[in-house]
Design a protein around this motif. Structure first.
Motif, short mmCIF file in Angstrom:
data_model
loop_
_atom_site.label_atom_id
_atom_site.label_comp_id
_atom_site.label_asym_id
_atom_site.label_seq_id
_atom_site.Cartn_x
_atom_site.Cartn_y
_atom_site.Cartn_z
N ILE A 125 -10.24 31.98 64.48
CA ILE A 125 -10.32 30.86 63.54
C ILE A 125 -8.96 30.55 62.93
N ALA A 126 -8.17 31.59 62.65
CA ALA A 126 -6.87 31.39 62.01
C ALA A 126 -5.90 30.65 62.90
N TYR A 127 -6.22 30.48 64.17
CA TYR A 127 -5.33 29.78 65.10
C TYR A 127 -5.95 28.48 65.62
N GLY A 128 -7.01 28.05 64.97
CA GLY A 128 -7.60 26.77 65.33
C GLY A 128 -8.61 26.83 66.45
N TYR A 129 -9.04 28.02 66.84
CA TYR A 129 -10.04 28.16 67.90
C TYR A 129 -11.38 28.52 67.29
N ARG A 130 -12.43 28.39 68.07
CA ARG A 130 -13.73 28.84 67.64
C ARG A 130 -13.83 30.36 67.79
N PRO A 131 -14.65 31.04 67.00
CA PRO A 131 -14.69 32.51 67.01
C PRO A 131 -15.57 33.07 68.12
N ASN A 132 -15.27 32.71 69.37
CA ASN A 132 -16.05 33.22 70.50
C ASN A 132 -15.18 33.93 71.53
N ARG A 133 -13.91 34.17 71.18
CA ARG A 133 -12.99 34.85 72.10
C ARG A 133 -12.14 35.84 71.32
N LYS A 134 -11.83 36.96 71.95
CA LYS A 134 -10.90 37.89 71.33
C LYS A 134 -9.50 37.31 71.35
N VAL A 135 -8.66 37.83 70.49
CA VAL A 135 -7.27 37.39 70.38
C VAL A 135 -6.37 38.53 70.83
N VAL A 136 -5.49 38.24 71.78
CA VAL A 136 -4.55 39.24 72.29
C VAL A 136 -3.14 38.80 71.90
N ASN A 137 -2.49 39.61 71.09
CA ASN A 137 -1.16 39.28 70.58
C ASN A 137 -0.13 40.21 71.21
N PHE A 138 0.85 39.62 71.89
CA PHE A 138 1.95 40.37 72.48
C PHE A 138 3.17 40.25 71.58
N VAL A 139 3.63 41.36 71.07
CA VAL A 139 4.86 41.40 70.29
C VAL A 139 5.98 41.78 71.24
N LEU A 140 6.94 40.88 71.39
CA LEU A 140 8.00 41.07 72.38
C LEU A 140 9.21 41.76 71.76
N LYS A 141 9.98 42.41 72.60
CA LYS A 141 11.18 43.09 72.13
C LYS A 141 12.21 42.06 71.69
N ARG A 142 13.10 42.50 70.79
CA ARG A 142 14.11 41.58 70.26
C ARG A 142 15.13 41.20 71.32
N ARG A 143 15.52 42.15 72.13
CA ARG A 143 16.54 41.92 73.15
C ARG A 143 16.02 42.43 74.49
N PHE A 144 16.06 41.56 75.46
CA PHE A 144 15.64 41.97 76.80
C PHE A 144 16.16 40.95 77.81
N ARG A 145 16.77 41.46 78.87
CA ARG A 145 17.23 40.59 79.96
C ARG A 145 16.91 41.26 81.28
N SER A 146 16.46 40.49 82.23
CA SER A 146 16.22 41.07 83.55
C SER A 146 16.05 39.97 84.59
N ALA A 147 16.31 40.35 85.82
CA ALA A 147 15.91 39.55 86.98
C ALA A 147 15.11 40.49 87.86
N ALA A 148 14.03 40.02 88.39
CA ALA A 148 13.14 40.89 89.15
C ALA A 148 12.66 40.20 90.41
N VAL A 149 12.53 40.98 91.47
CA VAL A 149 11.96 40.52 92.73
C VAL A 149 10.82 41.46 93.09
N GLU A 150 9.69 40.90 93.45
CA GLU A 150 8.53 41.72 93.79
C GLU A 150 7.97 41.28 95.13
N LEU A 151 7.77 42.24 96.02
CA LEU A 151 7.15 42.00 97.31
C LEU A 151 5.87 42.82 97.38
N GLU A 152 4.82 42.20 97.88
CA GLU A 152 3.52 42.87 97.91
C GLU A 152 2.81 42.56 99.21
N ALA A 153 2.24 43.58 99.83
CA ALA A 153 1.46 43.42 101.06
C ALA A 153 0.12 44.11 100.85
#
Length: 857
Positions: A125-153
């Motif tokens: 509700i505090a974010y303007g949605y109806r109260p029928n879904r959980k809220v998942v909050n990701f707190v990100l790091k202050r500093r982070f840099r990366s380049a990534a390549v992923e291969l999957e078979a």
């Protein structure tokens, strides 16, 4: 807002500069100076009085083995969803703020997450949605840099299906500013019925063969007394011998062997082939340290190819034909060797442009989110061939036209394909304001106000049997929603301190729509009698409109679909109609939720963390929207217009477009626990600044989530008795189990991790009455196992160090023990439509993932 967007883009285009590093406050606090207002709170904390049901820190996230945010939410699906069968996915936040969409953060590496909080639906509700879904909050790091390549078979251990995926991403986090760019490509091979143990039995709707199956002109009767005498039994369907391809065959050759049905198996796919590309980019910038602006772009293009089998035909073979050894006329049922005439190719394009802005006006926090989505799809379905000329030649006893032999292309005419096109455009904007409206003895009265607007346009064009059809849909919505939270008791404010912290909330929303206005109301209580316990109670009533595609999707027809007909107790092959239904109504639902969350151990640190939660949910839905369910006598009696039967009562076609039932009533108990045990960390009384020995630090996580259904009833139409889905009734292809359990166990130490997760689903039954008996679904346990190794950034391997550092290798086996659904009828036999490979064509899959990260570029 256009000016704000331009300023944000200009900042993106400017040369990247390293943000000066100032002494930072403790990680648990964040202080911001806005004019003369000082705001101090837990960094990235979500709004609202509700406490998180689950919190994972960076080390716990690392131990799961998830590479990205997308992998993490997939792994934790049972822990972050409400468990409701028809509710939308969780609401995702970044640093306690709304985002433009999940794609904005889905590709972020898990190493960029400092903390993850899962909050109860009341927090929405505090974010303007109806109260029928959980809220998942990701707190990100202050500093982070990366380049990534992923291969999957990925490959199935039973063969026939391979998946290759490439993913490349670049990330930069600097305080509240971030930049992400990602490119993903996925290729999946088609899986055919012949690559699994699929069998098909002859029936009045599927008696066909590659060379040809022979039956009487009235299906089911004796073909020829002489043939029955040779076989020693009554023969109603006979397989044509392979020698019949080259010329006339003796009657005795037709008496041996079962009817040949492999043609459809070899040319019908269980899973389509897929080629899919995705590009996404997100830029977040702070403008003058007052407004945070995010611009995101997400583009996806995909093509799926399904093989719908071979076209079928039947031809009357007259007595006296040079190719007939029978005394009378018979009917030859054949698959025509023209798989190209029944292909379905689906091209889909999806594009999304998102804009999110956050800031303060006085001490009120505001967020503005807007999205523009465009989706285009085109589906081309082959409609077989016209064999009229071939049949005429056989009727004329043409000695050059063998009804069992190859067919000249000149005798077959390709029918025009069915074409279905759909275009949709959605524009949406929402402004949400949060702030305090009053100060009372127990604390501050806070409020949330949302104003929004949305327009959905969809156009569908279809060409069926050469006849064009067009359908348009245009829905415009203006919405307003408000919430107010009133503290009733507070230990910190010395108001009824014996009660701890108690907050009441009420909310209401109203949508003015083109077709039908919608109203929503709700109320709730959040109570924390102590630091270890939190209780929440909420009641909501709201209306939901059907999605645009459920209303106006183009109509498609799919041939050769195997279904189980409960009225006759047999599997039959039918033509299935799919698409939209303009007659759908809004559903109306009332939901009561009561939950308790305990953190008896580890709330203030320590080697062991334990969280336990329990929830009771009761839901009543009027006019629920459902896809067309299982074919039972009760359903056919309620919706007879959806079924087509021939003169013999054999089901030949179903209309599976969505529809409204009368009502659904559900009651459930859900409970879960999450336990983390650390080892090798410094003791609480260790000197400040003591660093743990990385060779000794490790952890084990255990998570369990259990569902027990108390009630699950569906009323198909007004005036009909409700169907008890927990006691033999069904509105889906499978039965409804009373109990389900999801589990997860992770162990991690020194870069090496093991993840064991899975689910158990209880047994169930579908009882269609004494004439047919019951279908019984055995309980099923599915277990997934993965192991990974991640090389540290300071690995010492000489010249190879820079190549090995930041490398992660994961080997995973999904459905490790090859568990698949087992379904049996009253005689203990698995019906054709419920074969294991129909219900789970993949079985066990093995996946190898290689990810290379370059940290601190």
């Amino acid at each position: 807002m256009v000016l704000v967007s331009v300023l944000a883009l200009l900042q993106v285009a400017a040369p990247a500069q390293e943000t000066p590093v100032f002494p930072l406050p403790p990680e648990s606090e964040q202080t911001g100076l806005l004019d003369s207002l000082v705001i101090k709170a837990t960094r990235g904390k979500a709004h609202g009085p509700a406490q998180p049901e689950l919190t994972l820190d960076a080390s716990e996230i690392q131990a799961t083995g998830a590479s990205t945010v997308q992998d993490l939410v997939t792994l934790l699906a049972a822990e972050i969803s409400t468990g409701d069968p028809d509710n939308p996915p969780p609401i995702y936040l970044a640093n306690g703020r709304r985002i433009s969409g999940f794609s904005e953060i889905s590709g972020l590496p898990s190493q960029a997450i400092e903390r993850m909080d899962v909050l109860p639906p009341a927090s929405a509700i505090a974010y303007g949605y109806r109260p029928n879904r959980k809220v998942v909050n990701f707190v990100l790091k202050r500093r982070f840099r990366s380049a990534a390549v992923e291969l999957e078979a990925t490959a199935t251990t039973a063969g026939g299906r391979t998946v290759e995926r490439f993913d490349g991403d670049v990330f930069r986090l600097a305080g509240d500013e971030r930049t992400t760019v990602g490119l993903d490509w996925r290729q999946e091979a088609a899986l055919f019925e012949t690559e699994r143990e699929i069998y098909r039995a002859p029936s009045a709707t599927s008696p066909y063969g590659l060379v040809g199956n022979v039956a009487a002109t009235t299906f089911g009767r004796e073909i020829d007394p002489a043939l029955s005498a040779l076989a020693g039994d009554l023969v109603t369907v006979a397989r044509a011998p392979d020698t019949a391809r080259d010329g006339p065959a003796a009657l005795s050759a037709f008496s041996a062997g079962d009817p040949e049905l492999s043609g459809i198996v070899a040319n019908r796919s269980l899973l389509p082939s897929l080629g899919q590309g995705n590009f996404k980019t997100t830029v977040t910038r702070d403008l003058a340290r007052r407004v945070s602006v995010t611009v995101s772009v997400d583009l996806e293009d995909a093509q799926r190819t399904s093989f719908l089998g071979l076209p079928t035909t039947s031809v009357r073979l007259p007595a006296g034909s040079p190719f007939s050894p029978f005394a009378g006329d018979v009917t030859v049922y054949r698959y025509l060797d023209a798989p190209w005439s029944q292909l379905r190719v689906q091209d889909n394009f999806r594009g999304q442009l998102g804009l999110a802005a956050n800031g303060y006006v006085g001490d009120w926090r505001w967020s503005l989110n807007s999205n523009y989505d465009r989706n285009e799809s085109e589906t081309a379905t082959g409609r077989s061939v016209d064999s009229t000329d071939w049949k005429a030649a056989i009727a004329a006893r043409d000695p050059a036209v063998n009804p069992f032999g190859p067919i000249a292309r000149a005798l077959l005419k390709v029918n025009a394909r069915d074409i279905a096109k759909a275009k949709s455009r959605t524009a949406k904007a929402e402004l949400v304001l949060n702030g305090d409206v009053a100060e009372i003895p127990a604390g501050r009265v806070s409020s949330t106000l949302k104003l929004g607007g949305e327009r959905v346009e969809q156009t569908s064009d279809a060409l069926r049997n050469g006849a064009p059809m067009r359908s348009n849909y245009d829905r415009r919505t203006m919405s307003v929603q408000g919430d107010i939270d009133v503290p009733l008791a507070s230990r910190s404010h010395a108001v009824l301190p014996v009660l701890g912290e108690l907050t009441a909330s009420v909310n209401a929303g109203y949508n003015v729509e083109t077709f039908k206005d919608r109203l929503a109301m709700g109320a709730g209580l959040n109570w924390s009698p102590g630091k270890l316990v939190s209780v929440n109670l909420s009641l909501s009533e709201e209306q939901s409109a059907p999605a645009a595609n459920q209303i106006v999707d183009p109509v498609l027809q799919t041939p050769n679909v195997t279904v189980f007909d409960f009225s006759t107790g047999s599997s039959v092959t039918v033509n299935r109609t799919e698409g939209g239904n303009r007659g759908l109504e809004n559903d109306r639902r009332r939901t009561l939720r009561a939950g308790v969350n305990l953190r008896p151990v580890g709330r203030d640190g320590g080697d062991t963390r334990l969280t336990v939660n329990a929830n009771y949910v009761r839901t009543h839905i009027e006019d629920p929207i459902s896809n067309f369910p299982v074919i039972t006598p009760a359903l056919e009696a309620a919706f007879p217009e959806r079924f087509t039967r021939n003169a013999d009562g054999v089901l030949t076609a179903i209309d599976s477009r969505p529809l409204n039932f009368d009502a659904i009533d559900r009651e459930e108990l859900r409970g879960g626990l999450n336990l983390t045990r650390f080892f090798g960390r410094p003791k609480k009384d260790a000197p400040k600044g003591t660093k743990p020995d990385p060779k000794k630090v490790g952890q084990v996580q255990v998570s369990l989530n259990y569902t027990f259904r108390l009630r699950d009833e569906t009323t198909l139409r007004q005036g009909l008795p409700p169907l008890d889905l927990l006691n033999g009734a069904s509105t889906s292809r499978g039965g409804q189990p009373r109990e389900e359990l999801n589990f997860r166990v992770n162990a991690f130490r020194q870069g090496v991790g093991v993840n064991l997760n899975g689910a158990w689903r209880g047994a169930s039954v579908i009882d269609a009455g004494p004439a047919t008996g019951a279908l019984r679904f055995d309980d099923q346990t599915t277990v997934n196992l993965s192991a990974f190794y991640e090389a540290p950034s300071d690995v010492k391997l000489g010249r190879m160090s820079k190549w090995v550092a930041g490398t992660r290798i994961t080997l995973a086996a999904d459905n490790l023990f090859y568990s698949r659904p087992v379904v049996r009828d009253a005689q203990g036999v698995t019906p054709q439509a419920y074969q294991r490979d129909y219900l789970d064509p993949l079985g066990r899959t093995v996946k190898l993932t290689f990810r290379k990260s370059l940290i601190a570029l």
